[in-house]
Design a protein around this motif. Structure first.
Motif, mmCIF file in Angstrom:
data_model
loop_
_atom_site.group_PDB
_atom_site.id
_atom_site.type_symbol
_atom_site.label_atom_id
_atom_site.label_comp_id
_atom_site.label_asym_id
_atom_site.label_seq_id
_atom_site.Cartn_x
_atom_site.Cartn_y
_atom_site.Cartn_z
ATOM 1 N N TRP A 80 -69.262 -40.131 86.474
ATOM 2 C CA TRP A 80 -70.630 -40.630 86.355
ATOM 3 C C TRP A 80 -71.151 -41.074 87.714
ATOM 4 O O TRP A 80 -70.453 -41.745 88.472
ATOM 5 C CB TRP A 80 -70.696 -41.814 85.388
ATOM 6 N N HIS A 81 -72.411 -40.704 88.012
ATOM 7 C CA HIS A 81 -73.058 -41.122 89.252
ATOM 8 C C HIS A 81 -74.329 -41.926 89.010
ATOM 9 O O HIS A 81 -74.790 -42.621 89.914
ATOM 10 C CB HIS A 81 -73.415 -39.894 90.100
ATOM 11 N N LEU A 82 -74.905 -41.823 87.804
ATOM 12 C CA LEU A 82 -76.207 -42.436 87.537
ATOM 13 C C LEU A 82 -76.170 -43.239 86.250
ATOM 14 O O LEU A 82 -75.461 -42.898 85.305
ATOM 15 C CB LEU A 82 -77.288 -41.363 87.402
ATOM 16 N N LEU A 83 -76.989 -44.293 86.216
ATOM 17 C CA LEU A 83 -77.246 -45.056 84.996
ATOM 18 C C LEU A 83 -78.735 -45.324 84.896
ATOM 19 O O LEU A 83 -79.363 -45.764 85.869
ATOM 20 C CB LEU A 83 -76.504 -46.391 85.019
ATOM 21 N N THR A 115 -76.432 -42.064 80.988
ATOM 22 C CA THR A 115 -75.532 -41.946 82.125
ATOM 23 C C THR A 115 -75.326 -40.471 82.397
ATOM 24 O O THR A 115 -75.261 -39.656 81.473
ATOM 25 C CB THR A 115 -74.193 -42.663 81.870
ATOM 26 N N ALA A 116 -75.273 -40.114 83.677
ATOM 27 C CA ALA A 116 -75.208 -38.704 84.050
ATOM 28 C C ALA A 116 -74.353 -38.556 85.291
ATOM 29 O O ALA A 116 -74.154 -39.502 86.065
ATOM 30 C CB ALA A 116 -76.613 -38.148 84.304
ATOM 31 N N GLY A 117 -73.843 -37.335 85.486
ATOM 32 C CA GLY A 117 -73.015 -37.101 86.660
ATOM 33 C C GLY A 117 -72.594 -35.662 86.794
ATOM 34 O O GLY A 117 -73.413 -34.746 86.710
ATOM 35 N N VAL A 127 -75.575 -33.854 88.195
ATOM 36 C CA VAL A 127 -76.893 -34.475 88.053
ATOM 37 C C VAL A 127 -77.067 -35.485 89.190
ATOM 38 O O VAL A 127 -76.288 -36.424 89.329
ATOM 39 C CB VAL A 127 -77.047 -35.164 86.689
ATOM 40 N N VAL A 128 -78.104 -35.290 90.004
ATOM 41 C CA VAL A 128 -78.362 -36.134 91.170
ATOM 42 C C VAL A 128 -79.420 -37.191 90.874
ATOM 43 O O VAL A 128 -79.370 -38.304 91.397
ATOM 44 C CB VAL A 128 -78.802 -35.259 92.363
ATOM 45 N N GLY A 129 -80.395 -36.861 90.029
ATOM 46 C CA GLY A 129 -81.447 -37.813 89.726
ATOM 47 C C GLY A 129 -82.088 -37.534 88.383
ATOM 48 O O GLY A 129 -82.115 -36.392 87.915
#
Length: 675
Positions: free
Chosen positions: A20-23, A33-35, A62-64
């Motif tokens: 995961w990179h994003l919340l 949540t994405a990544g 997923v970056v943004g």
């Protein structure tokens, strides 16, 4: 990297352990949540509810994620451009052409700009389904920001990887370099219509209403290369060497980063800013109640090493949420004082996956880690066997077919034994030993471990006791097999080494077959001969004579191929060889002649597994490759796995029938429900 093309199949894949990179905690009263691997999960209700997994039909990271007029837009690597109209429950792939990485996105409420590698710039107006391609001045973008200027007009800002700053006042039609822009720009954001830039010399620069730049805060050391802006207007910038600053207006103050945290990846705060929390690459979460002057860790040492990449305040449920490697999701409902696990999975590389006698899944991983799960979809228990020598890679799981006993082995002499699959004993057997392969000795109830020169180890499956097995010092051994009719073992290795066991003796007879490394071997389907294969096209056959001795080895290949795996299919009187670059050969005449099977990939392939329930073959490989073959292995089709990471093996669970591909990712394969 060779990327396979994907055909439509009746199979769905879900990556169980994405990074995961994003919340996002403010999307339709739910958490997103994405990544990695094109994976986006959604939690629509308070802690304890099940996460919904979106099938995004993409395998980029997923970056943004950008909210836009009641919709959601997701961008990412490998051309990932997705659109959701139902709060992230379902996603539509908008990009059918570009495979460039899309790295930055911004909107002014009307226009949406997406910047990517290779000077790519995409623009949507009023609708996210129609896109226009423009030209970006940046070969690789670092940040894209929109600010409101006089009369409601929008100024667009683009920071590239070379720290050059560009601006556009016509929604990306034309771009101009910004005169007198700060040098060494690392991060760019806007707050209350004011543009802020963090630089590599530890300074925060802000643009005045007149368009001039001034230094808002300057540190004596460190860099400012990341930023976070919480919903309540608290803005942080931070970087290396402890550099950290924050503001709620235009006046910046200095903060400290937690000592020993490594790279801090994210910041969040309670709505009143009374409590700050940070996530770090060392796997810890830190908490501060004095605006970053002092910190203390609130996660235990058992979590060290699993990076947390994102942390956020979930206002709908009054809690913090953190996300990171191995699909790890944590929640705190007491302002960051304590944290509970919502979801976890094996982080990093899974070297072997095996069902235990009770149906639980056991994963062997790097650096002395193992993971266990009763349901791979819900969560895993992880344990690091610190009694083993660092940094032991656990590479083989061997189950006793007649009992619940399990042996796990690997590099640095790693040996772990369990008589019941629940209680484990770790035994370092010598840091100079690497067990690269195993060979079951069913008649004796023993398991032979071997690999590095001269060292073998025999493990009693009933007791876990082990004894050394002296081997000829012929070099590293990579594989082995048995001739069950004659109860003879063969070990294969460097420089054409073939070690043959001598029955009723602890001795071995060494033969050199060719000059290249041999890795795999098998008896022929009728048992009349043996086959060995390996590097540089090595493929040899030796027949058994009437008096029970081996006749001389004969080359039977065409001198091509890098052979890594072999399948003996007695039911069809066939032998397969599987190698690198999508190479597969089949023999139907006891290994005398071979023909090539057309494969839909050029990726390196691994060991096929037959699915007795569905009567199909599964074949994993590099670059996220997973192939499904018919019963006789002559026709193969690609299954989309949602990942481009290497897949090392496949498991068809004997009790549930579930299919798992494992390696750098753990992927669950299910049959698509037909209407």
């Amino acid at each position: 990297m060779v990327v396979p093309t994907y055909a439509q199949t009746s199979w769905n894949a879900r990556v169980i352990n994405p990074t995961w990179h994003l919340l996002h905690t403010d999307v339709c009263n739910s958490v997103l949540t994405a990544g990695s691997d094109g994976t986006i999960w959604r939690l629509p209700s308070p802690s304890g509810a099940a996460w919904e997994t979106s099938q995004t039909a993409h395998n980029g990271r997923v970056v943004g994620i950008l909210p836009y007029q009641g919709n959601l837009l997701a961008i990412g690597t490998r051309g990932l451009l997705l659109h959701s109209q139902d709060c992230g429950q379902h996603w539509t792939d908008l990009n059918n052409a570009s495979s460039e990485d899309l790295l930055a996105v911004a909107s002014d409420g009307t226009d949406v700009l997406v910047a990517g590698d290779g000077h790519l710039l995409l623009r949507a107006r009023a609708s996210l389904t129609t896109w226009q391609q423009l030209a970006s001045p940046a070969l690789t973008p670092r940040a894209l920001v929109a600010t409101q200027i006089r009369h409601g007009a929008t100024q667009w800002w683009l920071l590239d990887q070379n720290s050059a700053l560009w601006s556009s006042n016509d929604a990306g039609e034309q771009w101009h370099p910004v005169p007198a822009a700060p040098k060494n720009g690392e991060t760019l954001t806007a707050k209350d219509g004011i543009l802020f830039m963090g630089t590599g010399d530890g300074s925060v620069h802000m643009q005045t209403p007149a368009g001039q730049w001034r230094i808002a805060k300057s540190l004596s050391q460190g860099t400012l290369e990341r930023h976070a802006l919480d919903p309540n207007g608290l803005l942080w910038m931070w970087g290396k060497e402890g550099a950290c600053v924050w503001t709620t207006s235009t006046q910046w103050q200095r903060c400290r980063l937690p000592t020993g945290s490594g790279l801090v990846t994210s910041f969040a705060a309670t709505p009143d800013s009374a409590v700050w929390v940070t996530a770090a690459e060392n796997g810890l979460i830190y908490r501060s109640t004095d605006k970053g002057r002092h910190w203390h860790a609130v996660r235990g040492n058992g979590d060290i090493g699993r990076t947390i990449n994102a942390i956020a305040w979930d206002g709908a449920h009054q809690r913090f949420i953190a996300a990171g490697d191995g699909a790890r999701l944590l929640v705190s409902s007491d302002a960051g004082k304590s944290w509970n696990t919502l979801h976890t999975a094996p982080p990093g590389y899974v070297n072997e996956l095996e069902p235990l006698a009770n149906g639980d899944l056991l994963a062997a991983m790097n650096d002395r880690w193992m993971a266990r799960s009763a349901d791979a979809d819900k969560g895993w228990l992880l344990h690091q066997f610190v009694a083993l020598d660092k940094p032991a890679y656990l590479t083989h799981i061997t189950r006793d077919p007649n009992s619940p006993a399990v042996v796990v082995s690997g590099s640095q002499g790693a040996l772990i034994y369990s008589a019941d699959g629940r209680h484990w004993q770790a035994s370092p057997t010598g840091i100079d030993r690497g067990y690269l392969a195993t060979l079951m000795r069913p008649q004796e109830g023993m398991l032979l471990l071997f690999g590095t020169p001269h060292h073998g180890l025999q493990v009693n499956l009933a007791t876990g006791n082990s004894t050394d097995v002296p081997l000829p010092n012929t070099g590293t051994l990579y594989g082995g097999f048995q001739d069950p009719e004659r109860h003879v073992e063969f070990l294969l290795g460097e420089r054409g080494t073939v070690l043959q066991s001598i029955p009723s003796s602890a001795s071995w007879h060494s033969t050199q077959v060719g000059k290249h490394t041999l890795r795999v071997g098998t008896p022929t389907p009728d048992g009349s001969a043996l086959l060995v294969a390996g590097d540089s096209g090595s493929l040899y056959r030796a027949a058994w004579s009437a008096n029970g001795t081996l006749e001389p080895w004969q080359a039977v290949g065409d001198g091509t191929g890098q052979w890594r795996h072999v399948v003996l299919d007695r039911a069809r009187n066939a032998v397969w060889l599987i190698g690198m670059r999508g190479d597969m050969r089949q023999s139907l005449d006891q290994g005398l002649t071979w023909h090539k099977i057309a494969m839909p990939t050029q990726s390196h392939l691994r060991q096929p597994v037959f699915d007795t329930k569905r009567r199909v073959w599964w074949l994993p490989g590099r670059d996220g490759t997973l192939l499904r073959g018919n019963e006789d292995g002559t026709e193969w089709h690609t299954v989309f796995t949602h990942t481009t990471e290497h897949l090392k093996g496949v498991l068809v669970h004997p009790q549930t029938g579930h299919v798992y591909a494992w390696g750098a990712r753990l992927v669950k394969i299910t049959e698509e429900q037909q209407p």
